[in-house]
Write an enzyme that holds these catalytic residues in place. Structure first.
Site, PDB file in Angstrom:
ATOM      1  N   GLY A   9      42.152 169.428  58.474  1.00  0.00           N
ATOM      2  CA  GLY A   9      41.401 169.671  57.241  1.00  0.00           C
ATOM      3  C   GLY A   9      41.274 168.468  56.323  1.00  0.00           C
ATOM      4  N   CYS A  25      43.130 167.481  53.818  1.00  0.00           N
ATOM      5  CA  CYS A  25      44.377 166.767  53.554  1.00  0.00           C
ATOM      6  C   CYS A  25      44.590 165.630  54.542  1.00  0.00           C
ATOM      7  CB  CYS A  25      45.525 167.767  53.613  1.00  0.00           C
ATOM      8  SG  CYS A  25      47.135 167.016  53.615  1.00  0.00           S
ATOM      9  N   VAL A  29      29.197 162.317  30.831  1.00  0.00           N
ATOM     10  CA  VAL A  29      28.216 161.596  31.648  1.00  0.00           C
ATOM     11  C   VAL A  29      26.872 162.305  31.505  1.00  0.00           C
ATOM     12  CG1 VAL A  29      27.579 160.975  34.014  1.00  0.00           C
ATOM     13  CG2 VAL A  29      29.955 160.771  33.259  1.00  0.00           C
ATOM     14  N   ALA A  47      48.098 170.566  48.816  1.00  0.00           N
ATOM     15  CA  ALA A  47      48.441 170.836  50.208  1.00  0.00           C
ATOM     16  C   ALA A  47      49.729 171.657  50.331  1.00  0.00           C
ATOM     17  CB  ALA A  47      48.585 169.518  50.954  1.00  0.00           C
ATOM     18  N   HIS A  56      74.978 155.361  42.809  1.00  0.00           N
ATOM     19  CA  HIS A  56      74.632 154.151  42.052  1.00  0.00           C
ATOM     20  C   HIS A  56      74.470 152.979  43.003  1.00  0.00           C
ATOM     21  CE1 HIS A  56      74.615 151.282  38.770  1.00  0.00           C
ATOM     22  NE2 HIS A  56      75.494 150.554  39.453  1.00  0.00           N
TER      23      HIS A  56
END
Ligand SMILES: Cc1cc2nc3c(=O)[nH]c(=O)nc-3n(C[C@H](O)[C@H](O)[C@H](O)COP(=O)(O)OP(=O)(O)OC[C@H]3O[C@@H](n4cnc5c(N)ncnc54)[C@H](O)[C@@H]3O)c2cc1C
Length: 472
Positions: A42, A44, A244, A326, A451
């Site tokens: 599709g 995506c 526009v 999606a 970290h």
């Protein structure tokens, strides 16, 4: 041979349809996946999420190379962009994943049927009939106990315009043979700002025209402000509150007439991208023969994705009221199949849907914005932590942005998390899980974050809700 009656026939193989098909196969349901195009995946996979993110990654590398000296890397001054190679890499990624989907269908014993699927009316004795028209226009019919509609969406155009080699939608812009020298983008939603980001990195002159008062209008206002600040610094021009009025396709290029506060202006550019939203593809799929009454093309469902026609479900971009993303379509597919299979599951919680925009800087958000939480009457308490104070952000040379936590002061409930900055689209996953698990600000404050990581900014943001951030 007795006629095959499928348990589920899914119309459309985008992320909503293919995810539903795989889950149905996993549950041992006899499943057909109907797709009109010659490939699975599709919008995506072919002209949406995947190719745009591939280009954004090229743009990110290119931007890093612009600062190579700062990273102590020399000898890249004569670097050159090979647009054809960039496009080829993008296409390879798409084909690899399209093949992967074919493999997954075989693996899960899903039958893929090529053709255009249409409902023919209500079920007879619990069995629905789907008409399947092939590329040769010959039709046949398949029988199924349930149908899942997953026909997706297509770009909306401004009235009177048709896409061509200068007036582009997401489809044409992804196939450009050259990088345009100048590009106007109408619409500052995710699609608009992602293309703005890509082509600005590749040195196009980019101007965005947005009708609403700010960029990425669905995001928290602070996120819009930060994006505007960084886009300005990157040399992306934008006009908000811009209407526009006319687009003329002249010999030398495009001329756009627009007005802001009633003041008319004109802009010239090589190309224009229209990114003003997507309309559901439900016109010609036989809804008129059912009890389903679409609302501006969208299909209303209950929380288990059932439509008003018994045995017919709808998922993905065609569904009324859920965002056209999606991962939303994919989860809706799982919800629908879970219901059909009679397995335990749960409907989607609209407050726990992550929204990601992969422009530079990236945006990831979930839940309520500060303004919406105020509107709903929460006793709002905000925690905010800037990436300037995060050591990993210094290491990767990306200091823009922040993490903002919107919480309810009464119980420490996390109402929303809004991130703009490095890896925001990855970092947001922690916030979604935290909210799904109904954990509080305090739970986050006691969660040890490694970290040095960008994720530590989440820890600091949660601490800052109570004025206790360590690093700022
Ligand atoms: C440029 C761009 C970038 C995007 N980036 C992201 C992103 O980063 N993240 C994200 O979450 N979302 C993104 N999206 C949105 C995402 O692409 C959609 O939400 C998603 O594709 C919707 O999935 P779907 O399965 O509902 O429909 P689609 O992906 O549109 O698929 C529908 C499928 O149905 C087929 N079909 C239609 N009608 C019939 C019929 N009658 N018979 C047979 N087959 C039929 C179509 O050919 C198509 O293959 C982006 C969209 C665009 C345009």
């Amino acid at each position: 041979m007795p006629e095959t009656i499928y348990d589920i026939a899914i119309i459309g193989s985008g992320p909503a349809g293919y995810t539903a098909a795989i889950r149905a196969g996993q549950y041992g349901l006899k499943t057909a996946l109907i797709e009109k195009d010659g490939f699975l995946g599709g919008t995506c996979l072919h002209v949406g999420c995947i190719p745009t993110k591939a280009l954004l990654f090229n743009a990110e590398i290119w931007d890093y190379l612009k600062d190579a000296k700062e990273f102590g890397i020399e000898g890249v001054d004569s670097r050159k962009l090979n647009w054809a190679a960039i496009q080829e890499r993008k296409s390879k990624i798409v084909s690899k994943h399209a093949k992967g989907l074919e493999f997954l269908m075989r693996k899960n014993k899903v039958e893929t049927l090529k053709g255009y699927g249409r409902l023919t009316g209500p079920a007879q004795n619990g069995v629905l009939t789907v008409e399947l028209t092939g590329s040769d226009s010959k039709s046949n019919q398949i029988k199924t106990k349930n149908v899942i509609l997953a026909t997706g969406s297509e770009a909306r155009m401004l009235p009177g315009l048709e896409p061509n080699d200068r007036i582009l939608t997401n489809i044409e812009i992804l196939g450009l043979k050259e990088i345009p020298k100048s590009l106007v983008i109408v619409g500052a939603g995710a699609v608009g700002v992602e293309f703005a980001s890509i082509f600005r990195s590749f040195d196009s002159e980019v101007t965005i025209l947005e009708m609403l008062p700010r960029l990425v209008p669905v995001e928290d206002e602070d996120v819009s402000k930060e994006l505007a600040r960084v886009f300005r610094r990157r040399g992306i021009t934008f006009h908000t509150g811009a209407k526009v009025e006319k687009i003329d396709n002249m010999k030398a290029g495009i001329v756009v007439t627009f007005s802001v506060d009633g003041k008319q202006q004109k802009l010239e550019a090589e190309k224009i991208l229209i990114a003003v939203g997507r309309k559901p593809r439900t016109d010609n799929i036989g809804l008129e023969k059912t009890h389903i009454k679409p609302d501006r093309g969208f299909i209303k469902t209950d929380s288990w994705m059932q439509t008003s026609e018994p045995g017919v479900y709808a998922i993905g971009d065609i569904v009324l009221g859920t965002p056209q993303l999606a991962h939303v379509g994919a989860m809706e597919g799982i919800v629908a199949v879970t219901k059909i299979a009679g397995k335990p599951g749960k409907p989607i919680n609209p407050e726990h849907i992550p929204n990601c925009t992969y422009c530079h800087p990236e945006i990831g958000s979930v839940g309520l914005t500060e303004a919406r939480a105020e509107e709903l009457g929460y006793n709002v308490k905000i925690g905010k932590f800037p990436f300037t104070a995060n050591s990993r952000a210094s290491i990767v040379g990306a200091h823009e942005g922040f993490i903002k936590i919107v919480s309810d002061a009464d119980y420490g409930e996390i109402l929303g998390v809004h991130i703009i900055g490095p890896q925001a689209t990855e970092l947001i996953a922690e916030a979604v899980t935290t909210m799904e698990a109904e954990a509080t600000v305090e739970n986050l404050m006691w969660t040890i974050h490694a970290h040095p990581t960008l994720a530590e900014a989440m820890l600091d943001a949660s601490n800052s809700v109570y004025g206790l951030a360590i690093n700022a």
